[in-house]
Design a protein around this motif. Structure first.
Motif, PDB file in Angstrom:
ATOM      1  N   GLN A  39       0.821  -1.268  -0.028  1.00 35.93           N
ATOM      2  CA  GLN A  39      -0.007  -0.252  -0.018  1.00 35.93           C
ATOM      3  C   GLN A  39       0.718   1.310  -0.091  1.00 35.93           C
ATOM      4  O   GLN A  39       1.729   1.401   0.934  1.00 35.93           O
ATOM      5  CB  GLN A  39      -0.857   0.036   1.153  1.00 35.93           C
ATOM      6  CG  GLN A  39      -1.824   1.221   1.219  1.00 35.93           C
ATOM      7  CD  GLN A  39      -2.643   1.239   2.538  1.00 35.93           C
ATOM      8  OE1 GLN A  39      -2.244   0.501   3.493  1.00 35.93           O
ATOM      9  NE2 GLN A  39      -3.668   2.116   2.572  1.00 35.93           N
ATOM     10  N   ASN A  43      -2.096   5.619  -0.941  1.00 35.48           N
ATOM     11  CA  ASN A  43      -3.356   4.684  -0.639  1.00 35.48           C
ATOM     12  C   ASN A  43      -3.543   3.628  -1.855  1.00 35.48           C
ATOM     13  O   ASN A  43      -4.599   3.053  -1.738  1.00 35.48           O
ATOM     14  CB  ASN A  43      -4.399   5.295  -0.091  1.00 35.48           C
ATOM     15  CG  ASN A  43      -4.234   5.652   1.121  1.00 35.48           C
ATOM     16  OD1 ASN A  43      -3.522   5.059   1.967  1.00 35.48           O
ATOM     17  ND2 ASN A  43      -4.923   6.689   1.857  1.00 35.48           N
ATOM     18  N   CYS A  45      -3.132   0.046  -3.779  1.00 36.22           N
ATOM     19  CA  CYS A  45      -2.738  -1.109  -3.297  1.00 36.22           C
ATOM     20  C   CYS A  45      -2.444  -2.134  -4.449  1.00 36.22           C
ATOM     21  O   CYS A  45      -3.166  -1.861  -5.526  1.00 36.22           O
ATOM     22  CB  CYS A  45      -3.939  -1.883  -2.632  1.00 36.22           C
ATOM     23  SG  CYS A  45      -3.767  -3.450  -1.971  1.00 36.22           S
ATOM     24  N   ILE A 106      -4.952  -4.549   2.988  1.00 38.12           N
ATOM     25  CA  ILE A 106      -4.652  -3.360   3.645  1.00 38.12           C
ATOM     26  C   ILE A 106      -5.768  -3.002   4.980  1.00 38.12           C
ATOM     27  O   ILE A 106      -5.299  -2.068   5.814  1.00 38.12           O
ATOM     28  CB  ILE A 106      -4.707  -2.301   2.800  1.00 38.12           C
ATOM     29  CG1 ILE A 106      -6.093  -1.997   2.115  1.00 38.12           C
ATOM     30  CG2 ILE A 106      -3.687  -2.391   1.732  1.00 38.12           C
ATOM     31  CD1 ILE A 106      -6.106  -0.686   1.288  1.00 38.12           C
TER      32      ILE A 106
END
Length: 120
Positions: A39, A43, A45, A106
């Protein structure tokens, strides 16, 4: 409840190397294809690498040729050797069962992750 424990993260200069490890108690590594996800600070992934129980591997294009996923045996642990690190490799790295949705990874469905910070 199973928790995977990631370790080996840290701060490194661009071009350097780190080796991440994924261990767990009471987890049947030999039954599972495993993967490393990350991540980014933005933000995003991404699954960066995976390995099947019989050793077949997959790498994201962004890390192919620089990262190597491995496992001591089908029983784990699972490693991620990261070489020639770039600034854009800065992220929290998570170990998880392969095919786990990123949102779950995450969200700490498997472990807390380990921070990798690459600086110039």
């Amino acid at each position: 409840e199973v928790e995977l424990v990631e370790s080996g993260g840290g701060s490194v200069q661009a071009g350097g190397s780190l080796r991440l490890s994924c261990t767990a108690a009471r987890f049947a590594f030999d039954d599972s294809d495993m993967a490393w996800y990350r991540q980014t600070p933005g933000n995003e992934c991404e699954k960066v690498a995976s390995i099947t129980t019989d050793g077949r591997t997959y790498y994201a294009e962004s890390v192919n040729g620089r990262f190597t996923i491995s496992r001591d045996s089908a029983k784990g642990p699972v490693y991620l050797q990261m070489n020639s690190l770039k600034l854009e490799d800065t992220a929290v790295y998570y170990c998880a069962v392969d095919e786990t949705p990123c949102s779950m990874v995450i969200g700490h469905a498997w472990g807390q992750g380990t921070q990798v910070t690459v600086s110039s």
